[in-house]
Every structure is written in C-alpha cells, then in structure tokens.
Scaffold this active site. Structure first.
Site, PDB file in Angstrom:
ATOM      1  N   LYS A  50       1.745  31.110  -8.041  1.00 42.17           N
ATOM      2  CA  LYS A  50       1.129  32.319  -7.207  1.00 42.17           C
ATOM      3  C   LYS A  50       1.900  32.840  -6.082  1.00 42.17           C
ATOM      4  O   LYS A  50       1.570  34.030  -5.764  1.00 42.17           O
ATOM      5  CB  LYS A  50       0.564  31.164  -5.989  1.00 42.17           C
ATOM      6  CG  LYS A  50      -0.670  30.453  -6.766  1.00 42.17           C
ATOM      7  CD  LYS A  50      -1.838  29.974  -6.326  1.00 42.17           C
ATOM      8  CE  LYS A  50      -2.472  28.956  -6.865  1.00 42.17           C
ATOM      9  NZ  LYS A  50      -3.893  28.292  -5.699  1.00 42.17           N
ATOM     10  N   ARG A 105      -2.491  26.880 -17.395  1.00 40.93           N
ATOM     11  CA  ARG A 105      -2.603  28.523 -17.847  1.00 40.93           C
ATOM     12  C   ARG A 105      -2.937  29.086 -17.657  1.00 40.93           C
ATOM     13  O   ARG A 105      -3.597  29.524 -16.723  1.00 40.93           O
ATOM     14  CB  ARG A 105      -3.649  27.976 -19.394  1.00 40.93           C
ATOM     15  CG  ARG A 105      -4.104  28.996 -19.565  1.00 40.93           C
ATOM     16  CD  ARG A 105      -5.996  28.669 -21.061  1.00 40.93           C
ATOM     17  NE  ARG A 105      -5.112  27.162 -21.441  1.00 40.93           N
ATOM     18  CZ  ARG A 105      -6.351  26.753 -21.951  1.00 40.93           C
ATOM     19  NH1 ARG A 105      -7.386  26.740 -22.494  1.00 40.93           N
ATOM     20  NH2 ARG A 105      -5.935  25.908 -23.070  1.00 40.93           N
ATOM     21  N   LYS A 140       0.271  32.072 -34.821  1.00 38.56           N
ATOM     22  CA  LYS A 140      -0.028  31.282 -35.793  1.00 38.56           C
ATOM     23  C   LYS A 140      -0.755  32.193 -36.917  1.00 38.56           C
ATOM     24  O   LYS A 140      -1.387  32.869 -37.170  1.00 38.56           O
ATOM     25  CB  LYS A 140      -1.093  30.262 -35.319  1.00 38.56           C
ATOM     26  CG  LYS A 140       0.114  29.659 -34.597  1.00 38.56           C
ATOM     27  CD  LYS A 140      -0.739  27.893 -33.165  1.00 38.56           C
ATOM     28  CE  LYS A 140      -1.579  27.275 -34.899  1.00 38.56           C
ATOM     29  NZ  LYS A 140      -1.625  26.076 -34.072  1.00 38.56           N
ATOM     30  N   GLU A 167       3.461  21.874 -19.343  1.00 38.64           N
ATOM     31  CA  GLU A 167       2.729  22.678 -20.332  1.00 38.64           C
ATOM     32  C   GLU A 167       2.512  23.860 -19.339  1.00 38.64           C
ATOM     33  O   GLU A 167       1.197  23.717 -18.884  1.00 38.64           O
ATOM     34  CB  GLU A 167       1.961  22.281 -21.700  1.00 38.64           C
ATOM     35  CG  GLU A 167       1.776  23.203 -22.325  1.00 38.64           C
ATOM     36  CD  GLU A 167       0.579  22.658 -23.441  1.00 38.64           C
ATOM     37  OE1 GLU A 167       1.464  22.396 -24.390  1.00 38.64           O
ATOM     38  OE2 GLU A 167      -0.169  22.686 -23.278  1.00 38.64           O
TER      39      GLU A 167
HETATM   40  P1  GTP Z   1      -0.724  19.573 -29.596  1.00 35.54           P
HETATM   41  O1  GTP Z   1      -2.016  20.643 -30.125  1.00 35.54           O
HETATM   42  O2  GTP Z   1      -1.332  19.396 -27.932  1.00 35.54           O
HETATM   43  O3  GTP Z   1      -0.509  18.551 -29.681  1.00 35.54           O
HETATM   44  O4  GTP Z   1       0.803  20.001 -29.166  1.00 35.54           O
HETATM   45  P2  GTP Z   1       1.970  21.145 -30.383  1.00 35.54           P
HETATM   46  O5  GTP Z   1       3.234  20.172 -30.159  1.00 35.54           O
HETATM   47  O6  GTP Z   1       1.121  20.953 -31.139  1.00 35.54           O
HETATM   48  O7  GTP Z   1       1.558  21.801 -29.241  1.00 35.54           O
HETATM   49  P3  GTP Z   1       1.391  23.969 -29.082  1.00 35.54           P
HETATM   50  O8  GTP Z   1       1.984  24.153 -28.686  1.00 35.54           O
HETATM   51  O9  GTP Z   1       1.610  24.165 -31.050  1.00 35.54           O
HETATM   52  O10 GTP Z   1       0.234  24.291 -28.993  1.00 35.54           O
HETATM   53  C1  GTP Z   1      -0.483  23.301 -27.842  1.00 35.54           C
HETATM   54  C2  GTP Z   1      -2.081  23.859 -26.872  1.00 35.54           C
HETATM   55  O11 GTP Z   1      -1.796  25.237 -27.965  1.00 35.54           O
HETATM   56  C3  GTP Z   1      -3.420  22.823 -27.877  1.00 35.54           C
HETATM   57  O12 GTP Z   1      -3.153  21.897 -27.104  1.00 35.54           O
HETATM   58  C4  GTP Z   1      -3.914  23.828 -27.482  1.00 35.54           C
HETATM   59  O13 GTP Z   1      -4.459  24.049 -26.106  1.00 35.54           O
HETATM   60  C5  GTP Z   1      -3.537  25.531 -27.580  1.00 35.54           C
HETATM   61  N1  GTP Z   1      -2.954  25.809 -28.914  1.00 35.54           N
HETATM   62  C6  GTP Z   1      -2.644  26.209 -30.090  1.00 35.54           C
HETATM   63  N2  GTP Z   1      -2.688  26.581 -30.766  1.00 35.54           N
HETATM   64  C7  GTP Z   1      -4.154  26.362 -30.853  1.00 35.54           C
HETATM   65  C8  GTP Z   1      -5.326  27.370 -31.828  1.00 35.54           C
HETATM   66  O14 GTP Z   1      -4.842  27.623 -32.750  1.00 35.54           O
HETATM   67  N3  GTP Z   1      -6.195  27.861 -31.198  1.00 35.54           N
HETATM   68  C9  GTP Z   1      -6.084  26.810 -29.810  1.00 35.54           C
HETATM   69  N4  GTP Z   1      -7.627  28.195 -29.290  1.00 35.54           N
HETATM   70  N5  GTP Z   1      -5.577  26.812 -29.256  1.00 35.54           N
HETATM   71  C10 GTP Z   1      -4.353  26.814 -29.191  1.00 35.54           C
HETATM   72 MG    MG Z   2      -2.177  19.750 -25.826  1.00 32.00          MG
END
Ligand code: GTP
Ligand code: MG
Length: 236
Positions: A50, A105, A140, A167
């Site tokens: 902010k 976020r 991705k 995060e």
């Molecule tokens: P976790 O998913 O939390 O186990 O972590 P990771 O180590 O795989 O981390 P990554 O940084 O890839 O993703 C963390 C977060 O990003 C997720 O919990 C979601 O909030 C978001 N995210 C990641 N990939 C996707 C996706 O394909 N679609 C959506 N809608 N959100 C995603």
């Molecule tokens: Mg997560």
C-alpha cells in the site's frame, strides 16, 4: 486470551492426525500464536504494498495496484498439505516447510506494474527472497500466469523478532479473472471427460487472449503517457 473453547472453531481437526490434534489440545495457544504471527506478517506485506502504491500515486500520478487480497491457510489445508509432503506434524516443521500459510494476492493494473512492485518490494532491506516463480514469462501449460514470490519478513513481538514466510502472488486483472474461473473448473466434480478436454482447450485460448489484452492495454497506456521506452518508473 485463547482457551480450549476456541478449538470448536478449528474445523475438521478430528479427522486428522491424533498426535498433532493432541499437541494442539495441549497447547491451543501455540496454534493461535502461530496463526497470529502469520497474520502479522501478512499485514506487514500488505502495508508495504500500500505504501508503494501511495508512493506511485504521489510521484507518478497513477496507482499500479488495483487491489490486494490476503488469506490465511485453513488448519484443515495445513494438515492435508503437511501429510502430502510427508513432513512431521509439528509447529516447527510446518513453519519450516510450508511457504504458503500466509498469502497475499496483488492485482496490478498492467504487466509492467507487476515487475515494478516485485522489484521495489524485494529491494527493501527487511525482505528476504526465498523463491521466485515467474509464470508470466513461463506460463503453465494450462495457461496460468502470475508472478509468485516466497518472501520472509520480520515481525517484532514483545521480546523477539521472528522471520515469517509469506507467499505473494502478483497478477493483472485479466490473469486473476482467468485464474478464478480455472480454479472453479478445477474443483468442479463430475465434469464428463470430453467436456473437460474442451474446457481445458478453451481455457488455454482464453489465457492467450488475456495476455494479448494485457499487452495491448499496456501499449495504449504507454502511448497515452507518451512513454518512448514503455517505462514509467525512472529507475527501470
Ligand atoms: P501448492 O500448489 O501450494 O502446493 O504450491 P506449489 O509449490 O505447486 O506452488 P505454485 O507457486 O506453483 O502455486 C501456488 C499457488 O498458485 C496455488 O496454491 C494457487 O493459488 C496458484 N496456482 C498455481 N497454479 C495454478 C493454476 O494452474 N490455476 C490456478 N487457478 N491457480 C494456480
Ligand atoms: Mg498453495
């Protein structure tokens, strides 16, 4: 402040590990204390963002941040994830291994704002970068785009300084719109496989259209501002 009665608010624990459940029962204050520390860390990060937005409003007459959302991971999800990761179900190991208990976020106006906010945040001398995943430069396969940072930030308590992991996900409005729809599809049960494939393909296409929209909008903004090199911020 916290007592056994608070346990009634922690949904679903009884479905999980007895040992951890017992340690929470024995010391429910520690669990709430841990969550409170994550909440403080989240507040610190939100305030920093902010402040950066306010700085831009004053210095550049624009707001790079549209909105900020924060969330704490639910106890049920913490335990499910710890089990999936096959880590010990103790406070210490959860704090060491789970990086997403506190989540912030950040919805930015334009892609360049994402990188500028991330850079200014990471340059601050009380922020440590643990991990960075750039799903904007490297989307991705399903089309997901966002910049993810795992950071550590200190919180100052009565007699101690604790470094907490947070995060931070930075994305544009278009990326957020896409992610929330994809999330809904992901968690929807009983979609026939054929329809699921069609939707997955359409989502990849939508992600591409979203990226084009972001690029075009950024280009228009730069032209309005008369920016030759496309960079508003002096130190880029
Ligand atoms: P976790 O998913 O939390 O186990 O972590 P990771 O180590 O795989 O981390 P990554 O940084 O890839 O993703 C963390 C977060 O990003 C997720 O919990 C979601 O909030 C978001 N995210 C990641 N990939 C996707 C996706 O394909 N679609 C959506 N809608 N959100 C995603
Ligand atoms: Mg997560």
């Amino acid at each position: 402040m916290f007592n056994q009665n608070n346990l009634g608010n922690i949904n679903g624990f009884e479905l999980f590990d007895d040992e951890f459940m017992e340690s929470i029962r024995d010391n429910v204050g520690s669990f709430h204390g841990l969550m409170a520390r994550y909440r403080c860390a989240m507040m610190e990060v939100e305030t920093k963002l902010k402040v950066l937005n306010e700085h831009c409003s004053f210095e550049y007459e624009r707001n790079p941040i549209e909105s900020i959302k924060t969330r704490l991971k639910k106890p049920r999800s913490i335990i499910e994830k710890a089990k999936r990761m096959e880590i010990p179900l103790t406070y210490e190991s959860i704090e060491t291994h789970l990086a997403d208990i506190a989540g912030v976020r950040v919805i930015c106006s334009f892609p360049a704002d994402i990188y500028q906010m991330a850079q200014w945040l990471l340059e601050q001398d009380d922020i440590r970068l643990v991990r960075e995943k750039d799903y904007i430069k490297h989307p991705k396969p399903n089309g997901y785009r966002s910049l993810h940072l795992i950071i550590e930030i200190p919180i100052f308590l009565q007699n101690e300084k604790r470094w907490m992991k947070v995060e931070v996900q930075l994305r544009t409005i278009a990326m957020d719109f896409w992610a929330s729809l994809e999330h809904k599809v992901h968690y929807k049960q009983n979609i026939p496989p054929e329809l699921e494939r069609e939707i997955a393909e359409d989502l990849i296409q939508c992600a591409q259209i979203g990226a084009e929209l972001d690029a075009k909008m950024e280009n228009i903004k730069n032209r309005i501002l008369g920016l030759e090199n496309g960079h508003l911020y002096q130190d880029l």
